[in-house]
Design a protein around this motif. Structure first.
Motif, PDB file in Angstrom:
ATOM      1  N   THR A 118      -0.774  -0.776   4.815  1.00 49.36           N
ATOM      2  CA  THR A 118      -1.708   0.162   4.188  1.00 49.36           C
ATOM      3  C   THR A 118      -1.795   1.456   4.977  1.00 49.36           C
ATOM      4  O   THR A 118      -1.960   2.514   4.387  1.00 49.36           O
ATOM      5  CB  THR A 118      -3.112  -0.460   4.053  1.00 49.36           C
ATOM      6  OG1 THR A 118      -3.585  -0.847   5.331  1.00 49.36           O
ATOM      7  CG2 THR A 118      -3.097  -1.648   3.117  1.00 49.36           C
ATOM      8  N   SER A 157      -4.563   5.554  -3.394  1.00 49.17           N
ATOM      9  CA  SER A 157      -5.525   4.652  -4.030  1.00 49.17           C
ATOM     10  C   SER A 157      -5.331   3.213  -3.575  1.00 49.17           C
ATOM     11  O   SER A 157      -6.300   2.510  -3.273  1.00 49.17           O
ATOM     12  CB  SER A 157      -5.394   4.729  -5.551  1.00 49.17           C
ATOM     13  OG  SER A 157      -5.657   6.034  -6.002  1.00 49.17           O
ATOM     14  N   VAL A 158      -4.084   2.777  -3.492  1.00 49.69           N
ATOM     15  CA  VAL A 158      -3.806   1.413  -3.042  1.00 49.69           C
ATOM     16  C   VAL A 158      -4.206   1.240  -1.583  1.00 49.69           C
ATOM     17  O   VAL A 158      -4.799   0.229  -1.197  1.00 49.69           O
ATOM     18  CB  VAL A 158      -2.316   1.050  -3.266  1.00 49.69           C
ATOM     19  CG1 VAL A 158      -1.958  -0.250  -2.593  1.00 49.69           C
ATOM     20  CG2 VAL A 158      -2.008   0.984  -4.750  1.00 49.69           C
ATOM     21  N   LEU A 206      -6.516   2.899   0.076  1.00 46.81           N
ATOM     22  CA  LEU A 206      -7.980   2.867   0.161  1.00 46.81           C
ATOM     23  C   LEU A 206      -8.536   1.549  -0.363  1.00 46.81           C
ATOM     24  O   LEU A 206      -9.482   0.996   0.201  1.00 46.81           O
ATOM     25  CB  LEU A 206      -8.582   4.040  -0.619  1.00 46.81           C
ATOM     26  CG  LEU A 206      -8.410   5.411   0.021  1.00 46.81           C
ATOM     27  CD1 LEU A 206      -8.811   6.500  -0.961  1.00 46.81           C
ATOM     28  CD2 LEU A 206      -9.219   5.507   1.302  1.00 46.81           C
ATOM     29  N   TRP A 207      -7.947   1.036  -1.429  1.00 48.43           N
ATOM     30  CA  TRP A 207      -8.423  -0.216  -2.018  1.00 48.43           C
ATOM     31  C   TRP A 207      -8.206  -1.389  -1.068  1.00 48.43           C
ATOM     32  O   TRP A 207      -9.023  -2.290  -0.995  1.00 48.43           O
ATOM     33  CB  TRP A 207      -7.707  -0.438  -3.348  1.00 48.43           C
ATOM     34  CG  TRP A 207      -8.163  -1.656  -4.073  1.00 48.43           C
ATOM     35  CD1 TRP A 207      -9.384  -1.864  -4.628  1.00 48.43           C
ATOM     36  CD2 TRP A 207      -7.400  -2.832  -4.320  1.00 48.43           C
ATOM     37  NE1 TRP A 207      -9.421  -3.112  -5.216  1.00 48.43           N
ATOM     38  CE2 TRP A 207      -8.210  -3.718  -5.031  1.00 48.43           C
ATOM     39  CE3 TRP A 207      -6.103  -3.212  -4.012  1.00 48.43           C
ATOM     40  CZ2 TRP A 207      -7.763  -4.969  -5.440  1.00 48.43           C
ATOM     41  CZ3 TRP A 207      -5.671  -4.446  -4.424  1.00 48.43           C
ATOM     42  CH2 TRP A 207      -6.497  -5.316  -5.126  1.00 48.43           C
ATOM     43  N   ARG A 208      -7.096  -1.348  -0.329  1.00 43.88           N
ATOM     44  CA  ARG A 208      -6.796  -2.425   0.614  1.00 43.88           C
ATOM     45  C   ARG A 208      -7.492  -2.252   1.963  1.00 43.88           C
ATOM     46  O   ARG A 208      -7.366  -3.114   2.822  1.00 43.88           O
ATOM     47  CB  ARG A 208      -5.297  -2.524   0.838  1.00 43.88           C
ATOM     48  CG  ARG A 208      -4.550  -3.050  -0.350  1.00 43.88           C
ATOM     49  CD  ARG A 208      -3.114  -3.270  -0.001  1.00 43.88           C
ATOM     50  NE  ARG A 208      -2.358  -3.789  -1.131  1.00 43.88           N
ATOM     51  CZ  ARG A 208      -1.073  -4.023  -1.095  1.00 43.88           C
ATOM     52  NH1 ARG A 208      -0.382  -3.766  -0.002  1.00 43.88           N
ATOM     53  NH2 ARG A 208      -0.451  -4.483  -2.156  1.00 43.88           N
ATOM     54  N   GLY A 209      -8.183  -1.167   2.176  1.00 44.82           N
ATOM     55  CA  GLY A 209      -8.950  -0.972   3.398  1.00 44.82           C
ATOM     56  C   GLY A 209      -8.128  -0.494   4.577  1.00 44.82           C
ATOM     57  O   GLY A 209      -8.104  -1.130   5.624  1.00 44.82           O
ATOM     58  N   THR A 210      -7.481   0.635   4.424  1.00 46.51           N
ATOM     59  CA  THR A 210      -6.651   1.181   5.486  1.00 46.51           C
ATOM     60  C   THR A 210      -7.499   1.664   6.671  1.00 46.51           C
ATOM     61  O   THR A 210      -8.661   2.024   6.501  1.00 46.51           O
ATOM     62  CB  THR A 210      -5.780   2.343   4.959  1.00 46.51           C
ATOM     63  OG1 THR A 210      -4.960   2.808   6.019  1.00 46.51           O
ATOM     64  CG2 THR A 210      -6.624   3.490   4.454  1.00 46.51           C
ATOM     65  N   ARG A 230      -8.243   6.094   6.797  1.00 48.11           N
ATOM     66  CA  ARG A 230      -8.950   6.487   5.583  1.00 48.11           C
ATOM     67  C   ARG A 230      -8.865   7.993   5.336  1.00 48.11           C
ATOM     68  O   ARG A 230      -8.715   8.444   4.204  1.00 48.11           O
ATOM     69  CB  ARG A 230     -10.401   6.036   5.691  1.00 48.11           C
ATOM     70  CG  ARG A 230     -11.204   6.259   4.457  1.00 48.11           C
ATOM     71  CD  ARG A 230     -12.569   5.583   4.581  1.00 48.11           C
ATOM     72  NE  ARG A 230     -13.467   5.978   3.532  1.00 48.11           N
ATOM     73  CZ  ARG A 230     -13.427   5.487   2.302  1.00 48.11           C
ATOM     74  NH1 ARG A 230     -12.534   4.582   2.005  1.00 48.11           N
ATOM     75  NH2 ARG A 230     -14.274   5.898   1.387  1.00 48.11           N
TER      76      ARG A 230
END
Length: 88
Positions: free
Chosen positions: A16, A47-48, A50-54, A57
Motif C-alpha cells: 500500500t 483510493s486503494v 487509502l482504503w487499505r490503510g497506508t 497517507r
C-alpha cells in the motif's frame, strides 16, 4: 501459522505504501503527458492505498489530488481545443 501472519501484514503495508508513492508519481507525470490515462490510474491507486490503510497517507492524498487535477487539465484542454489531444 502465527509466524507467517506478521510477514504477510508487513508485505501488505509495503504494497500500500508503494501504491501511494506510485499514485503520486503518476499523478505528477500525468500533468505533463497522457493525463487521460495516468489521471484515473493515480486516482485508483491512491483510493486503494487509502482504503487499505497506508502509512504514507499524505502521498496518497497528493496522488489523489494530482489525479483529479490531471482530469481537470484534460477537461480544460478539451474545452479550449474541442479535441482530446494537445501539444505544447
Amino acid at each position: 501459522m502465527q509466524l507467517t501472519a506478521p510477514a504477510t501484514r508487513r508485505t501488505g503495508i509495503r504494497d500500500t505504501d508503494g501504491m501511494a508513492v506510485a499514485s503520486f508519481i503518476l499523478g505528477l507525470l500525468g500533468l505533463l503527458v497522457l493525463n487521460v490515462f495516468l489521471g484515473p490510474i493515480a486516482i485508483v491507486l491512491a483510493s486503494v492505498a487509502l482504503w487499505r490503510g497506508t502509512q504514507r497517507r499524505g502521498r496518497a492524498l497528493l496522488g489523489l489530488g494530482l489525479g483529479v487535477a490531471d482530469l481537470l487539465v484534460l477537461a480544460a484542454f478539451v474545452q479550449a481545443d474541442s479535441t482530446i489531444s494537445w501539444s505544447f
